[in-house]
Design an enzyme around this catalytic site. Structure first.
Site, PDB file in Angstrom:
ATOM      1  N   TYR A  71       7.117  14.493 -26.438  1.00 61.97           N
ATOM      2  CA  TYR A  71       7.945  13.388 -26.956  1.00 61.97           C
ATOM      3  C   TYR A  71       7.311  12.060 -26.585  1.00 61.97           C
ATOM      4  O   TYR A  71       6.818  11.904 -25.464  1.00 61.97           O
ATOM      5  CB  TYR A  71       9.370  13.454 -26.380  1.00 61.97           C
ATOM      6  CG  TYR A  71      10.366  13.784 -27.472  1.00 61.97           C
ATOM      7  CD1 TYR A  71      10.645  12.853 -28.463  1.00 61.97           C
ATOM      8  CD2 TYR A  71      10.978  15.023 -27.533  1.00 61.97           C
ATOM      9  CE1 TYR A  71      11.513  13.154 -29.490  1.00 61.97           C
ATOM     10  CE2 TYR A  71      11.860  15.333 -28.561  1.00 61.97           C
ATOM     11  CZ  TYR A  71      12.119  14.390 -29.540  1.00 61.97           C
ATOM     12  OH  TYR A  71      12.970  14.679 -30.547  1.00 61.97           O
ATOM     13  N   GLU A  73       8.655   8.668 -27.975  1.00 66.62           N
ATOM     14  CA  GLU A  73       9.325   7.548 -28.667  1.00 66.62           C
ATOM     15  C   GLU A  73       8.867   6.222 -28.057  1.00 66.62           C
ATOM     16  O   GLU A  73       8.667   6.131 -26.848  1.00 66.62           O
ATOM     17  CB  GLU A  73      10.842   7.686 -28.527  1.00 66.62           C
ATOM     18  CG  GLU A  73      11.409   8.743 -29.444  1.00 66.62           C
ATOM     19  CD  GLU A  73      12.903   8.923 -29.294  1.00 66.62           C
ATOM     20  OE1 GLU A  73      13.581   7.981 -28.842  1.00 66.62           O
ATOM     21  OE2 GLU A  73      13.382  10.017 -29.614  1.00 66.62           O
ATOM     22  N   ASP A 248       2.551   0.066 -52.038  1.00 67.28           N
ATOM     23  CA  ASP A 248       2.547   1.479 -51.654  1.00 67.28           C
ATOM     24  C   ASP A 248       1.290   2.092 -52.267  1.00 67.28           C
ATOM     25  O   ASP A 248       1.235   2.373 -53.463  1.00 67.28           O
ATOM     26  CB  ASP A 248       3.821   2.142 -52.193  1.00 67.28           C
ATOM     27  CG  ASP A 248       3.871   3.627 -51.895  1.00 67.28           C
ATOM     28  OD1 ASP A 248       2.866   4.180 -51.423  1.00 67.28           O
ATOM     29  OD2 ASP A 248       4.934   4.232 -52.152  1.00 67.28           O
ATOM     30  N   THR A 277       0.464   7.317 -47.775  1.00 66.20           N
ATOM     31  CA  THR A 277       0.434   8.655 -47.199  1.00 66.20           C
ATOM     32  C   THR A 277      -1.003   8.868 -46.732  1.00 66.20           C
ATOM     33  O   THR A 277      -1.916   8.155 -47.155  1.00 66.20           O
ATOM     34  CB  THR A 277       0.766   9.741 -48.247  1.00 66.20           C
ATOM     35  OG1 THR A 277      -0.103   9.582 -49.362  1.00 66.20           O
ATOM     36  CG2 THR A 277       2.202   9.658 -48.712  1.00 66.20           C
ATOM     37  N   LYS A 280      -3.084  12.475 -49.527  1.00 65.26           N
ATOM     38  CA  LYS A 280      -3.438  12.595 -50.948  1.00 65.26           C
ATOM     39  C   LYS A 280      -4.940  12.285 -51.080  1.00 65.26           C
ATOM     40  O   LYS A 280      -5.743  13.018 -50.533  1.00 65.26           O
ATOM     41  CB  LYS A 280      -2.560  11.670 -51.778  1.00 65.26           C
ATOM     42  CG  LYS A 280      -1.051  11.921 -51.594  1.00 65.26           C
ATOM     43  CD  LYS A 280      -0.262  11.036 -52.516  1.00 65.26           C
ATOM     44  CE  LYS A 280       1.149  10.787 -52.076  1.00 65.26           C
ATOM     45  NZ  LYS A 280       2.143  11.727 -52.512  1.00 65.26           N
ATOM     46  N   ARG A 286      -0.726  15.715 -43.559  1.00 60.64           N
ATOM     47  CA  ARG A 286       0.491  15.257 -44.225  1.00 60.64           C
ATOM     48  C   ARG A 286       1.152  14.194 -43.351  1.00 60.64           C
ATOM     49  O   ARG A 286       1.595  14.502 -42.230  1.00 60.64           O
ATOM     50  CB  ARG A 286       1.408  16.479 -44.383  1.00 60.64           C
ATOM     51  CG  ARG A 286       2.573  16.344 -45.290  1.00 60.64           C
ATOM     52  CD  ARG A 286       2.976  17.708 -45.791  1.00 60.64           C
ATOM     53  NE  ARG A 286       2.007  18.130 -46.788  1.00 60.64           N
ATOM     54  CZ  ARG A 286       2.023  17.731 -48.071  1.00 60.64           C
ATOM     55  NH1 ARG A 286       2.963  16.917 -48.511  1.00 60.64           N
ATOM     56  NH2 ARG A 286       1.107  18.146 -48.911  1.00 60.64           N
TER      57      ARG A 286
END
Ligand code: PLP
Length: 485
Positions: A71, A73, A248, A277, A280, A286
């Site tokens: 973790y 954060e 984007d 992203t 692609k 991903r």
């Protein structure tokens, strides 16, 4: 013969995956089996989905480590959990590679996906443009100092903002203000389209709409527009109406990274905030990224806790590896081939009498209008799949068949270019597609009426397409030499 554009060592990779699969097999053999089957399927199909690619084994292997268990954060050096020193290294490297590759002032590597990246961007823009000045006016440092009544008033202010983005049927994405998406609900939204005659973006029409609507956020970028965008012009429009320009580049980030899109076509020098992203055309894991100017950096840096929880540290590590790959001349060569191959495929369609939205392409997408074959997108997509050609149906501007059945098929060149397909193969792909669609006829409903879903593919067409595809796929194997013992 192969000229795969992926960097990897087949001997080491074969050994790594063979052993990894044995480890998985010992616990859940069906997952090991499905993993082998997925590789076999990907190797055997003509993957033309514009948003898909094949990542390098280095990228894929990086995701399978103990970083998944941590973790973290917060941000680099400022975590809500102890023991994050190695995650700090990973996140810093991913951000550094992203800044260097794209020439960005700031990069944020935590978003889990493109949609997450867009959510971070929207809320960062709202925090910077609306919440910040509002708190200042009330002399508060942060929202925890507000009374319930103040907070209600701020919420109304935040929810009263306007967004202008490209419509779905013109090629925009769901997150660009499409009503059923959260972007179309959290903002008052309007959409711009393309010229009904040419299918091209009409900057004067965007400007006129922006002048009238006065958006806080102007979104540029697309999922299914087969042309380049002039981001300098979009910035001019944003400045004229006081909007923040958000681009984007999820689809075409690989072409920006590979310097195929430069100058006015490179969004990074022109936009306040750029999202993408990483899986692609950029050919990474991903995931998502947000790039921003220094002005917007402090609010983007608050992606967690604003809209994100713990980052996927193993994926951030894989982003760093993919971005390092994307900084090589080999990747720039790949990106140029992606664009060249799209042109070859478009010419292949046009020379066989097919109709393309905008009449061609100058990016990685070719959008075929299938109405001239008397088919819906749904029928065309299914017939192509029967013949082993994997695509997706897509709306075309003012689509007569709506967003479900559609009238288009979207093709993309990033994946097969990774395998080494070139001009001749993409011309052949166009020939095969035209052959399949010319031999497909619409079916009927159970009641005997016209159907937008059922179809009949003439006998023998699927077999001849599969064998012609297999010949090309065998010449350009996916992960050549990778052998799962
Ligand atoms: N933005 C654009 C332009 C896209 O095309 C996509 C995906 O198709 C996304 C965002 C969303 O990406 P993801 O599926 O990673 O959430």
């Amino acid at each position: 013969m192969t000229d795969s554009t992926l960097p990897f060592d087949s001997r080491l990779t074969s050994s790594a995956y063979s052993q990894a699969l044995q480890v998985i097999e010992a616990v859940e053999p069906r997952i090991a089996e499905a993993t082998r089957a997925e590789l076999a399927d990907q190797r055997a199909s003509l993957k033309l989905i514009a948003s898909e690619n094949y990542a390098s084994p280095a990228v894929l292997l990086t995701m399978g480590t103990w970083f998944s268990d941590k973790y973290a954060e917060g941000t680099v050096g400022h975590r809500f959990y102890a023991g994050c020193q190695n995650v700090d290294t990973v996140e810093s490297l991913a951000a550094e590679h992203a800044r260097e590759l794209f020439g960005a002032e700031y990069a944020y590597a935590q978003p889990h996906s493109g949609i997450d990246a867009n959510l971070v961007a929207f809320w960062s823009i709202l925090a910077h443009r609306v919440e910040g000045p509002w708190l200042e006016k009330f002399g508060a440092k942060n929202v925890s100092e507000l009374t319930e009544a103040d907070w209600e008033a701020l919420r109304a202010e935040l929810g009263n903002q306007r967004l202008l983005g490209m419509s779905l049927d013109a090629g925009g994405h769901l997150t660009h203000g499409f009503r059923p998406n959260i972007s179309g609900k959290m903002f008052h939204q309007q959409q711009y389209g393309t010229d009904p005659e040419t299918g091209l973006l009409d900057y004067d029409a965007v400007r006129a709409k922006a002048r009238e609507f006065k958006p806080l956020v102007l979104v540029a970028g697309y999922s299914a527009y087969p042309r380049r965008v002039n981001f300098a012009k979009m910035r001019e429009i944003a400045d004229e109406v006081g909007a923040t320009l958000m681009v984007d580049m999820a689809h075409f980030a690989g072409l920006v990274a590979g310097k195929v899109f430069t100058g006015d076509e490179d969004p990074v020098p022109h936009a306040h905030v750029v999202t993408t992203t990483t899986h692609k055309s950029l050919r990474g894991p991903r995931g998502g990224l947000v790039l921003a100017t220094s002005e917007y950096a402090p609010s983007v840096d608050r992606g967690c806790p604003m809209v994100l929880g713990g980052p996927l540290s193993h994926v951030m590590a894989a982003k760093a590896v993919a971005l390092a790959e994307a900084r090589t001349p080999m990747f720039a060569d790949y990106a140029q081939r992606v664009a060249d191959n799209a042109k070859s495929m478009a010419e292949g369609f046009l020379s066989r009498g097919a109709s393309l939205v905008t009449g061609g392409t100058d990016n990685h997408i070719v959008l075929l209008d299938v109405t001239s074959f008397g088919l819906t997108g749904r029928q065309a997509e299914s017939a192509l799949l029967d013949a082993g050609v994997v695509t997706n149906r897509n709306s075309i501007p003012s689509d007569p068949n709506g967003a479900w059945y559609t009238s288009g098929i979207r093709f993309g060149t990033p994946a097969l270019t990774t395998r080494g397909f070139g001009h001749d193969e993409f011309d052949k792909v166009a020939e095969l597609v035209v052959d399949v669609l010319s031999n497909t006829t619409p079916g009927s409903t159970k009641a005997g009426g016209p159907s937008k879903a059922t179809y009949l593919l003439a006998d023998g067409v699927a077999d001849r397409t599969r064998s012609a595809s297999a010949e090309m796929l065998d010449k350009h194997p996916l992960y050549p030499g990778l052998d799962l013992a």
